[in-house]
Motif scaffolding. Structure first.
Motif, short mmCIF file in Angstrom:
data_model
loop_
_atom_site.label_atom_id
_atom_site.label_comp_id
_atom_site.label_asym_id
_atom_site.label_seq_id
_atom_site.Cartn_x
_atom_site.Cartn_y
_atom_site.Cartn_z
N GLN A 247 -15.91 -25.01 -12.35
CA GLN A 247 -16.47 -23.67 -12.46
C GLN A 247 -17.29 -23.51 -13.74
OE1 GLN A 247 -15.19 -22.80 -8.85
NE2 GLN A 247 -16.39 -21.42 -10.11
N ILE A 248 -16.85 -24.16 -14.81
CA ILE A 248 -17.62 -24.12 -16.06
C ILE A 248 -18.97 -24.78 -15.85
CG2 ILE A 248 -17.66 -24.91 -18.46
CD1 ILE A 248 -14.58 -24.79 -18.38
N SER A 344 -23.70 -14.31 -10.82
CA SER A 344 -23.15 -15.64 -10.51
C SER A 344 -22.40 -16.23 -11.70
CB SER A 344 -24.27 -16.58 -10.08
OG SER A 344 -24.91 -16.12 -8.91
N THR A 345 -22.97 -16.08 -12.90
CA THR A 345 -22.30 -16.61 -14.09
C THR A 345 -20.98 -15.91 -14.32
OG1 THR A 345 -24.47 -17.06 -15.08
CG2 THR A 345 -22.57 -17.10 -16.56
N ALA A 346 -20.96 -14.59 -14.12
CA ALA A 346 -19.72 -13.84 -14.30
C ALA A 346 -18.64 -14.32 -13.33
CB ALA A 346 -19.98 -12.34 -14.11
N ILE A 347 -19.03 -14.57 -12.09
CA ILE A 347 -18.05 -15.04 -11.09
C ILE A 347 -17.48 -16.38 -11.49
CG2 ILE A 347 -17.81 -15.87 -8.72
CD1 ILE A 347 -19.86 -13.73 -7.89
N ASP A 348 -18.34 -17.35 -11.79
CA ASP A 348 -17.85 -18.69 -12.12
C ASP A 348 -17.06 -18.68 -13.43
OD1 ASP A 348 -18.89 -20.07 -9.89
OD2 ASP A 348 -20.88 -19.98 -10.77
N LEU A 349 -17.48 -17.84 -14.36
CA LEU A 349 -16.77 -17.76 -15.63
C LEU A 349 -15.35 -17.24 -15.42
CD1 LEU A 349 -17.32 -18.15 -18.69
CD2 LEU A 349 -17.80 -15.69 -18.78
N LEU A 350 -15.20 -16.18 -14.66
CA LEU A 350 -13.88 -15.60 -14.45
C LEU A 350 -13.02 -16.49 -13.55
CD1 LEU A 350 -14.76 -11.81 -14.10
CD2 LEU A 350 -14.00 -13.09 -16.11
N ARG A 351 -13.64 -17.21 -12.65
CA ARG A 351 -12.88 -18.18 -11.86
C ARG A 351 -12.31 -19.28 -12.74
NH1 ARG A 351 -17.05 -18.91 -6.74
NH2 ARG A 351 -16.11 -17.34 -5.35
N SER A 352 -13.00 -19.61 -13.82
CA SER A 352 -12.56 -20.72 -14.67
C SER A 352 -11.37 -20.36 -15.54
CB SER A 352 -13.72 -21.19 -15.57
OG SER A 352 -13.98 -20.24 -16.59
#
Length: 374
Positions: A247-248, A344-352
């Motif tokens: 995710q990062i 998109s960045t917010a989603i992947d960041l919070l998933r990480s």
């Protein structure tokens, strides 16, 4: 000025790499001393050589490489001894036969590139420089064993007490760099400065290597944890962060697309919305907090990790909320791309950083963006 800039960059590289310089020098010297003074070998070339070869491998692979080096050296010496007895030393046919058989044997047992080369060089050294006699085979094998063992011990000295510290530092540095890239992109958008936007894009393109360092760092931490008494707890944390690296990686790619769209937007005559830079800065703040959350989790500070994770989500959702208000008809395509990449960045960041339910996370993100609930 360019000359002084080169010296400054060289000094910075030496400063960053001094632990590896010291590690390699110490391991090779200790291996030589052990082989000559304690074991009594007259010219233990393979002791420091094996130490340097093992330390030269990627972190997290040194144990396996040490075994491969030992096998490679032993196999090369054995092949050289047998072939020299049959064909004689320092002949072209001998060299051809020794190298061919050594490489074929190493490849057949599944050795990697460096081990194949080490086996061939070991055999070639004996054919050309120092043909083996009746006592040389154990000398070479013991020398390689000493060098590999010393390399493993030296590489783990700093990690035995705090095996996850290097990985924690790597995560903090990676997230700090990504946050800095987003801050630079936000400044460029505020100033409508295409040169600054291009500089931010160049930094974003360099973030791929940081992600690879994280992957390597996880492998190295796993190797260090194997020597730690409380390794079970550490292994659990490593599994969590290892799963988050994907995710990062996505977040880094999204930030790169955002920076590229920022370059395009700053080159257009249309004014940049005033709040766009604020949204990107909030995203940078979320990146910083996410990095602190992962670092705190690796350090065993669960309460701090939860607090940082909550702040990361608050900042990320606010960034999406501000960006969503800017999505109006008639705005240029690069602006729409930046808004999409903020999401998109917010989603992947919070998933990480959180084991949150994915559907719930997407619902909160889309609600902040102003999209209707599904």
């Amino acid at each position: 000025m360019p000359r002084w800039s080169w010296f400054r960059e060289a000094a910075e590289r030496v400063w960053r790499g001094w632990p590896q310089v010291l590690e390699s020098t110490l391991a090779a010297t200790v291996a030589w001393i052990l082989a000559t003074v304690l074991v009594g070998h007259p010219q233990p070339f393979f002791a420091p050589a094996a130490a340097l070869i093992v330390l030269g491998q990627a972190r997290g692979q040194r144990t396996r490489r040490a075994v491969e080096v030992l096998i490679g050296v032993a196999a090369g010496v054995l092949v050289a001894d047998v072939v020299i007895q049959a064909l004689g030393a320092r002949h072209t046919l001998t060299i051809f036969t020794v190298i061919l058989l050594t490489i074929v044997g190493a490849v057949a047992v599944g050795a990697t590139g460096v081990s194949v080369v080490q086996a061939a060089v070991s055999a070639l050294y004996l054919v050309v420089i120092d043909p083996p006699g009746e006592n040389l085979i154990p000398f070479r094998f013991v020398d390689a064993l000493i060098g590999g063992a010393v390399a493993l011990v030296v590489s783990q000295l700093a990690a035995v007490r705090h095996p996850l510290d290097p990985l924690v530092a790597e995560f903090r540095q990676t997230f700090a760099d990504l946050s800095s890239v987003l801050h630079e992109a936000a400044d460029a958008l505020d100033d409508h400065d295409p040169v600054a936007a291009k500089a931010a894009l160049e930094r974003a393109r360099g973030m791929d290597s940081a992600v690879e360092r994280l992957r390597t760092g996880v492998l190295a931490a796993g190797e260090a944890v194997a020597l730690h008494l409380r390794r079970r707890r550490h292994r659990g944390r490593l599994r969590v962060v290892d799963a988050s690296i994907g995710q990062i990686d996505y977040a880094v790619r999204n930030a790169r697309v955002l920076a590229r769209a920022g370059v395009t937007l700053t080159r257009t005559p249309a004014p940049v919305p005033a709040d766009l830079g604020a949204a990107v800065r909030l995203l940078a703040e979320a990146v910083h907090e996410a990095g602190e959350a992962i670092a705190a989790d690796l350090e065993g500070r669960e309460t701090v990790a939860d607090e940082c994770c909550a702040r990361a989500e608050t900042a990320a959702l606010e960034a999406v909320r501000i960006a969503g208000r800017l999505f109006l008809p008639g705005h240029p395509l690069p602006l729409a791309m930046i808004i999409g990449q903020v999401r998109s960045t917010a989603i992947d960041l919070l998933r990480s950083v959180g084991p949150d339910d994915d559907a719930a996370l997407l619902a909160r993100i889309d609600e902040a963006l102003g999209l209707p609930a599904v």
